[in-house]
Design an enzyme around this catalytic site. Structure first.
Site, PDB file in Angstrom:
ATOM      1  N   LYS A  36     -15.968 -22.272 -13.371  1.00  0.00           N
ATOM      2  CA  LYS A  36     -16.497 -23.568 -12.952  1.00  0.00           C
ATOM      3  C   LYS A  36     -18.020 -23.579 -12.871  1.00  0.00           C
ATOM      4  O   LYS A  36     -18.639 -24.592 -13.173  1.00  0.00           O
ATOM      5  CB  LYS A  36     -15.837 -24.081 -11.669  1.00  0.00           C
ATOM      6  CG  LYS A  36     -16.267 -23.409 -10.405  1.00  0.00           C
ATOM      7  CD  LYS A  36     -15.494 -23.970  -9.223  1.00  0.00           C
ATOM      8  CE  LYS A  36     -15.423 -22.985  -8.080  1.00  0.00           C
ATOM      9  NZ  LYS A  36     -16.670 -22.406  -7.635  1.00  0.00           N
ATOM     10  N   ARG A  68     -14.702 -27.400  -0.048  1.00  0.00           N
ATOM     11  CA  ARG A  68     -13.820 -26.239  -0.123  1.00  0.00           C
ATOM     12  C   ARG A  68     -12.579 -26.417   0.750  1.00  0.00           C
ATOM     13  O   ARG A  68     -11.689 -25.591   0.729  1.00  0.00           O
ATOM     14  CB  ARG A  68     -14.565 -25.068   0.446  1.00  0.00           C
ATOM     15  CG  ARG A  68     -15.110 -23.879  -0.285  1.00  0.00           C
ATOM     16  CD  ARG A  68     -14.765 -23.488  -1.625  1.00  0.00           C
ATOM     17  NE  ARG A  68     -15.031 -22.083  -1.842  1.00  0.00           N
ATOM     18  CZ  ARG A  68     -16.023 -21.605  -2.569  1.00  0.00           C
ATOM     19  NH1 ARG A  68     -16.856 -22.408  -3.174  1.00  0.00           N
ATOM     20  NH2 ARG A  68     -16.152 -20.310  -2.721  1.00  0.00           N
ATOM     21  N   ARG A  70     -15.955  -8.581 -15.033  1.00  0.00           N
ATOM     22  CA  ARG A  70     -17.351  -8.931 -14.749  1.00  0.00           C
ATOM     23  C   ARG A  70     -17.970  -7.849 -13.854  1.00  0.00           C
ATOM     24  O   ARG A  70     -19.085  -7.399 -14.071  1.00  0.00           O
ATOM     25  CB  ARG A  70     -17.298 -10.282 -14.021  1.00  0.00           C
ATOM     26  CG  ARG A  70     -18.572 -10.968 -13.692  1.00  0.00           C
ATOM     27  CD  ARG A  70     -18.276 -12.439 -13.339  1.00  0.00           C
ATOM     28  NE  ARG A  70     -17.949 -12.647 -11.937  1.00  0.00           N
ATOM     29  CZ  ARG A  70     -17.590 -13.822 -11.409  1.00  0.00           C
ATOM     30  NH1 ARG A  70     -17.506 -14.893 -12.152  1.00  0.00           N
ATOM     31  NH2 ARG A  70     -17.318 -13.935 -10.133  1.00  0.00           N
ATOM     32  N   ARG A 103     -20.719  -9.645  -8.573  1.00  0.00           N
ATOM     33  CA  ARG A 103     -21.399  -9.918  -7.310  1.00  0.00           C
ATOM     34  C   ARG A 103     -20.819  -8.979  -6.272  1.00  0.00           C
ATOM     35  O   ARG A 103     -19.790  -8.348  -6.498  1.00  0.00           O
ATOM     36  CB  ARG A 103     -21.129 -11.366  -6.897  1.00  0.00           C
ATOM     37  CG  ARG A 103     -21.425 -12.311  -8.023  1.00  0.00           C
ATOM     38  CD  ARG A 103     -21.175 -13.753  -7.717  1.00  0.00           C
ATOM     39  NE  ARG A 103     -20.236 -14.064  -6.679  1.00  0.00           N
ATOM     40  CZ  ARG A 103     -19.632 -15.236  -6.571  1.00  0.00           C
ATOM     41  NH1 ARG A 103     -19.882 -16.179  -7.442  1.00  0.00           N
ATOM     42  NH2 ARG A 103     -18.791 -15.480  -5.591  1.00  0.00           N
ATOM     43  N   ARG A 111     -10.294 -13.908  -1.732  1.00  0.00           N
ATOM     44  CA  ARG A 111     -10.961 -15.173  -2.111  1.00  0.00           C
ATOM     45  C   ARG A 111      -9.971 -16.102  -2.812  1.00  0.00           C
ATOM     46  O   ARG A 111      -9.987 -17.324  -2.611  1.00  0.00           O
ATOM     47  CB  ARG A 111     -12.174 -14.897  -3.019  1.00  0.00           C
ATOM     48  CG  ARG A 111     -13.393 -14.410  -2.223  1.00  0.00           C
ATOM     49  CD  ARG A 111     -14.435 -13.718  -3.100  1.00  0.00           C
ATOM     50  NE  ARG A 111     -14.952 -14.541  -4.165  1.00  0.00           N
ATOM     51  CZ  ARG A 111     -15.402 -14.058  -5.338  1.00  0.00           C
ATOM     52  NH1 ARG A 111     -15.382 -12.759  -5.587  1.00  0.00           N
ATOM     53  NH2 ARG A 111     -15.867 -14.871  -6.239  1.00  0.00           N
TER      54      ARG A 111
END
Ligand code: AMP
Length: 194
Positions: free
Chosen positions: A19, A94, A133, A140, A151
C-alpha cells in the site's frame, strides 16, 4: 496529471500488501500528498526527543500508537495548504474509532472522502514478502517474524473491519494486490475517476 476532481483517498491493506508503494504512485499521478502515519511515526522516533521515546516500544512491538496522538497528528497534517487539492492517507485510519474521528474532521472541513482502496493479498504472500524484504536488508526494525505475525493479527482484528465500514458508506474499492507494481497501479487507476 491535472484535474478539477479533488481525490481524497484512504489506502487499506495489511503490512506487505504494497500500500505504501501504491499510495506513492497515486500521489505522484494526481500530484497530491501521500500521508503515511507509519512514516510520520518513524520520523518522530528518530527526531522528536519528547514524543520519540513515548512511541519507541509501541512501534517495536507492532502495536498501535494511541488514537489521541495519531488523530491529532493527522488532523494538523490535513489542515496544511498542500492538502487543499486532495490527499492520500496510508496507514490511517487503523481502527473504527480513528475512522469516526476522520469522518468528523472531514465533515468539519466540508471535505467528502472519495475512495477507500483496499489492497488484498493472501497472508502467506504477505509474510514471504516482508521477511524477504528483511533478509535483503531493506527491512524495518519491526520486520522480525514474530512481530510481523503480530502486526498481521492487529490488522485483522482492528483494521480489517474498516472494509465493511467504508463499504457501507459506498466508498470501498477492492483491488487484488497480487502481481507487478505497475499492474496493480493500473487496476487502481481503472477504478478511479480521472
Ligand atoms: P506502517 O508503516 O503503516 O506499517 O506503520 C508502522 C507502525 O506505526 C505501526 O505498526 C504502528 O505502531 C504505527 N502506526 C502507523 N499508523 C498508525 C495509526 N493510524 N494508528 C496507530 N498507530 C499507527
Amino acid at each position: 496529471m491535472s484535474s478539477d476532481i479533488k481525490h481524497r483517498i484512504i489506502f487499506l491493506g495489511p503490512p506487505g500488501s504494497g500500500k505504501g508503494t501504491q499510495a506513492d504512485l497515486l500521489s505522484k499521478y494526481f500530484s497530491i500528498p501521500h500521508i503515511s502515519t507509519g512514516a510520520i511515526f518513524r520520523e518522530t522516533l528518530e527526531n522528536d526527543k519528547e514524543l520519540g521515546p513515548k512511541i519507541k516500544d509501541i512501534l517495536a512491538a507492532g502495536n498501535l500508537v494511541s488514537d489521541e496522538m495519531t488523530v491529532n497528528i493527522v488532523e494538523k497534517r490535513l489542515q496544511s495548504d498542500d492538502c487543499k487539492n486532495g490527499f492520500i492517507l496510508d496507514g490511517f485510519p487503523r481502527n473504527i474509532d480513528q475512522a469516526n474521528s476522520l469522518a468528523s474532521i472531514l465533515e468539519k472541513m466540508s471535505l467528502p472522502l472519495s475512495y477507500c482502496i483496499s489492497l488484498q493479498v493472501p497472508e502467506e504472500v504477505l509474510i514471504e514478502r516482508i521477511l524477504g524484504r528483511a533478509s535483503e536488508g531493506a527491512g524495518r526494525s519491526d520486520d522480525d517474524e514474530e512481530i510481523v505475525k503480530h502486526r498481521l493479527q492487529v490488522y485483522k482484528n482492528q483494521t480489517e473491519p474498516l472494509c465493511k465500514f467504508y463499504n457501507d458508506l459506498g466508498n470501498l474499492v477492492e483491488i487484488n494486490g497480487l502481481g507487478e507494481v505497475l499492474e496493480v497501479n493500473k487496476k487502481i487507476l481503472e477504478k478511479i475517476q480521472p
